[in-house]
Each structure stands twice: as structure tokens, then as C-alpha cells.
Write a protein that holds these residues in place. Structure first.
Motif, PDB file in Angstrom:
ATOM      1  N   PHE A  47       6.909 -14.204  -5.827  1.00  0.00           N
ATOM      2  CA  PHE A  47       7.946 -13.271  -6.246  1.00  0.00           C
ATOM      3  C   PHE A  47       8.682 -12.713  -5.036  1.00  0.00           C
ATOM      4  CE2 PHE A  47       3.957 -10.969  -5.943  1.00  0.00           C
ATOM      5  CZ  PHE A  47       4.262  -9.775  -5.314  1.00  0.00           C
ATOM      6  N   PHE A  48       9.913 -12.292  -5.269  1.00  0.00           N
ATOM      7  CA  PHE A  48      10.733 -11.638  -4.253  1.00  0.00           C
ATOM      8  C   PHE A  48      10.356 -10.170  -4.196  1.00  0.00           C
ATOM      9  CE2 PHE A  48      14.854  -9.160  -3.905  1.00  0.00           C
ATOM     10  CZ  PHE A  48      14.867  -9.143  -2.527  1.00  0.00           C
ATOM     11  N   GLY A  49      10.221  -9.665  -2.967  1.00  0.00           N
ATOM     12  CA  GLY A  49       9.940  -8.255  -2.795  1.00  0.00           C
ATOM     13  C   GLY A  49       8.461  -8.011  -2.533  1.00  0.00           C
ATOM     14  N   PRO A  50       8.054  -6.749  -2.676  1.00  0.00           N
ATOM     15  CA  PRO A  50       8.908  -5.608  -2.981  1.00  0.00           C
ATOM     16  C   PRO A  50       9.772  -5.202  -1.785  1.00  0.00           C
ATOM     17  CG  PRO A  50       6.677  -4.847  -2.563  1.00  0.00           C
ATOM     18  CD  PRO A  50       6.633  -6.339  -2.521  1.00  0.00           C
ATOM     19  N   VAL A  51      10.962  -4.723  -2.101  1.00  0.00           N
ATOM     20  CA  VAL A  51      11.859  -4.192  -1.078  1.00  0.00           C
ATOM     21  C   VAL A  51      11.549  -2.713  -0.939  1.00  0.00           C
ATOM     22  CG1 VAL A  51      14.253  -3.776  -0.423  1.00  0.00           C
ATOM     23  CG2 VAL A  51      13.628  -5.902  -1.604  1.00  0.00           C
ATOM     24  N   LEU A  52      11.018  -2.324   0.198  1.00  0.00           N
ATOM     25  CA  LEU A  52      10.532  -0.965   0.424  1.00  0.00           C
ATOM     26  C   LEU A  52      11.439  -0.220   1.389  1.00  0.00           C
ATOM     27  CD1 LEU A  52       6.781  -1.931   0.987  1.00  0.00           C
ATOM     28  CD2 LEU A  52       7.798  -1.026  -1.118  1.00  0.00           C
ATOM     29  N   GLY A  53      11.618   1.065   1.122  1.00  0.00           N
ATOM     30  CA  GLY A  53      12.390   1.907   2.031  1.00  0.00           C
ATOM     31  C   GLY A  53      11.549   2.480   3.153  1.00  0.00           C
ATOM     32  N   ALA A  54      10.228   2.457   2.972  1.00  0.00           N
ATOM     33  CA  ALA A  54       9.275   2.931   3.975  1.00  0.00           C
ATOM     34  C   ALA A  54       7.930   2.295   3.643  1.00  0.00           C
ATOM     35  CB  ALA A  54       9.177   4.456   3.972  1.00  0.00           C
ATOM     36  N   CYS A  55       7.005   2.397   4.579  1.00  0.00           N
ATOM     37  CA  CYS A  55       5.693   1.798   4.373  1.00  0.00           C
ATOM     38  C   CYS A  55       4.779   2.773   3.634  1.00  0.00           C
ATOM     39  CB  CYS A  55       5.069   1.424   5.712  1.00  0.00           C
ATOM     40  SG  CYS A  55       3.418   0.705   5.556  1.00  0.00           S
ATOM     41  N   PRO A  56       4.319   2.422   2.415  1.00  0.00           N
ATOM     42  CA  PRO A  56       3.371   3.298   1.723  1.00  0.00           C
ATOM     43  C   PRO A  56       2.015   3.273   2.423  1.00  0.00           C
ATOM     44  CG  PRO A  56       3.659   1.268   0.505  1.00  0.00           C
ATOM     45  CD  PRO A  56       4.637   1.220   1.649  1.00  0.00           C
ATOM     46  N   ARG A  57       1.263   4.349   2.258  1.00  0.00           N
ATOM     47  CA  ARG A  57      -0.026   4.470   2.942  1.00  0.00           C
ATOM     48  C   ARG A  57      -1.153   4.672   1.933  1.00  0.00           C
ATOM     49  NH1 ARG A  57       1.396   3.035   8.156  1.00  0.00           N
ATOM     50  NH2 ARG A  57       3.258   4.173   8.794  1.00  0.00           N
ATOM     51  N   GLY A  58      -2.359   4.368   2.371  1.00  0.00           N
ATOM     52  CA  GLY A  58      -3.548   4.690   1.605  1.00  0.00           C
ATOM     53  C   GLY A  58      -3.520   4.171   0.184  1.00  0.00           C
ATOM     54  N   GLN A  59      -3.908   5.041  -0.756  1.00  0.00           N
ATOM     55  CA  GLN A  59      -3.993   4.645  -2.155  1.00  0.00           C
ATOM     56  C   GLN A  59      -2.645   4.234  -2.717  1.00  0.00           C
ATOM     57  OE1 GLN A  59      -6.950   4.336  -3.799  1.00  0.00           O
ATOM     58  NE2 GLN A  59      -5.712   3.311  -5.384  1.00  0.00           N
ATOM     59  N   GLU A  60      -1.586   4.858  -2.236  1.00  0.00           N
ATOM     60  CA  GLU A  60      -0.248   4.481  -2.699  1.00  0.00           C
ATOM     61  C   GLU A  60       0.048   3.017  -2.376  1.00  0.00           C
ATOM     62  OE1 GLU A  60       4.335   6.164  -2.481  1.00  0.00           O
ATOM     63  OE2 GLU A  60       2.996   6.488  -0.769  1.00  0.00           O
ATOM     64  N   ALA A  61      -0.361   2.565  -1.204  1.00  0.00           N
ATOM     65  CA  ALA A  61      -0.160   1.166  -0.828  1.00  0.00           C
ATOM     66  C   ALA A  61      -0.941   0.231  -1.746  1.00  0.00           C
ATOM     67  CB  ALA A  61      -0.575   0.951   0.624  1.00  0.00           C
ATOM     68  N   LEU A  62      -2.174   0.614  -2.070  1.00  0.00           N
ATOM     69  CA  LEU A  62      -3.007  -0.208  -2.948  1.00  0.00           C
ATOM     70  C   LEU A  62      -2.445  -0.243  -4.368  1.00  0.00           C
ATOM     71  CD1 LEU A  62      -6.552   0.985  -1.797  1.00  0.00           C
ATOM     72  CD2 LEU A  62      -5.255  -0.986  -0.983  1.00  0.00           C
TER      73      LEU A  62
END
Length: 202
Positions: free
Chosen positions: A158-173
């Protein structure tokens, strides 16, 4: 017991959104067993003939061909794992630290990786066939109407995800689990909203 999750991330080093996706997956990798493979796609190949894009031949030292050619030369010499170091060094300098121009960054990265002798590959078309082949391995499964980054997760592309910033911790998971869950559903095609600002590399 299941093994690590195979993830192939296709990036062009000059793309800020590919860089953020790479950083995001490194964050996920801290908590999950990922078999993460960094591979190259090419904005130069992607945008060939597209209306509104300046031909790469007119961009000189800023041509998007140059970093992917050098990355391909590194892989030919040292194997695919070197791309993690290459993309990290290029992205940290070019995106996080805002170093310019592209040629100066490229030279600095090659010096850091003790591969200065591969600099001529930037302006040689000798490896372009390999660049195109690997690009299409990554991009063809998701179609023509996409850009970078592209993820392949256990065979689902799949294409993406297109992120505006790098998520951290549980948000990244959570974002990783959600993206893979959606992508695995054959009825799902696209989620999109307008960007409200530029990428944030903090």
C-alpha cells in the motif's frame, strides 16, 4: 510462535514523507519484531513524463536520479542491509538538519560510509536498469496514482502512510496496526485529507 513481521519500505531518500515513514518504522521496531527491509524507489522514474515536473536532466546536481543511483551502487557492493545506514545518514542530514544542497549531502554521506569512490555512480546510467526494476517491484502492486513511501507488509502492498511528523510510542504502534489492518482488506482503497502544513522532523 509467529516470527517477525516482514516489512519492505520503498523510499526515495530525497522525499520528506518517506523519511518520516522510515523514522516511524524504526519507532515501531523498538517494540515489535519487524524484519524491516529498506529498498529504493525513484521519484525520477515515478515522475518521468508527468505534466508539471521539470525533467531530471535539467536539474543538474539536484537531480533525483543521483541519490538512488548511489544507493543502488552501495547495494551492489555491500548488499541490501547497507540501505538502512544510507537512508539514515542522508535523511538525518538532509531532512532533520536541513543541510543543502543535495550534492554536498551526498558527498558527506559517502564519506561517513567510507564509500567515497562510489560518488561517480551518481552521474552514471550504468545501474539505471536495476533502479527501474526495484522501483517497479515496489510500486507496481499499488498502481500508478501514488508516490512515496510504499509499504509491503507480509505481501500486502500500500501507499503511505503520509505522515506530517513521526509518531512515538503507543501512537506509532496503533498507527502501524491500523494501517496494516486497512490495507489487508481487499475492499479498502483510500483514506485522504488535505495537509495543513509541512513536515515536522522534530
Amino acid at each position: 510462535m509467529s516470527g517477525p513481521t516482514r516489512v519492505d519500505l520503498y523510499v526515495d531518500p530525497v522525499c520528506p514523507f518517506a523519511w518520516l515513514a522510515f523514522r516511524w518504522l524504526l519507532e515501531v521496531e523498538r517494540a515489535r519484531e519487524l524484519d524491516l527491509h529498506v529498498r529504493l524507489m525513484s521519484l525520477a522514474v515515478l515522475n518521468e513524463g508527468r505534466e508539471g515536473h521539470t525533467p531530471e536532466a535539467e536539474k543538474g546536481l539536484d537531480s533525483a536520479w543521483r541519490p538512488v543511483r548511489v544507493g543502488t551502487a552501495l547495494v551492489e557492493r555491500r548488499g541490501e542491509p547497507v540501505l538502512r545506514d544510507y537512508v539514515w545518514e542522508f535523511g538525518h542530514r538532509f531532512h532533520d538538519r536541513g543541510e543543502r544542497g543535495r550534492d554536498d549531502v551526498l558527498r558527506a554521506v559517502l564519506a561517513e560510509l567510507d564509500a567515497d569512490d562510489l560518488y561517480p555512480a551518481a552521474d552514471s546510467g550504468g545501474l539505471d536498469e536495476i533502479v527501474r526494476r526495484v522501483h517497479h517491484e515496489g510500486m507496481d502492486p499499488v498502481g500508478d496514482e501514488v508516490g512515496t513511501p510504499v509499504l509491503h507488509v507480509e505481501g500486502t502492498a500500500f501507499f503511505g502512510p503520509v505522515l506530517g511528523a513521526c509518531p512515538r510510542g503507543q501512537e506509532a504502534l496503533d498507527m502501524f496496526d491500523g494501517a496494516v489492518l486497512l490495507a489487508r482488506n481487499p475492499l479498502f482503497y483510500e483514506l485522504k485529507r488535505s495537509r495543513s502544513g509541512g513536515p515536522n522532523f522534530d
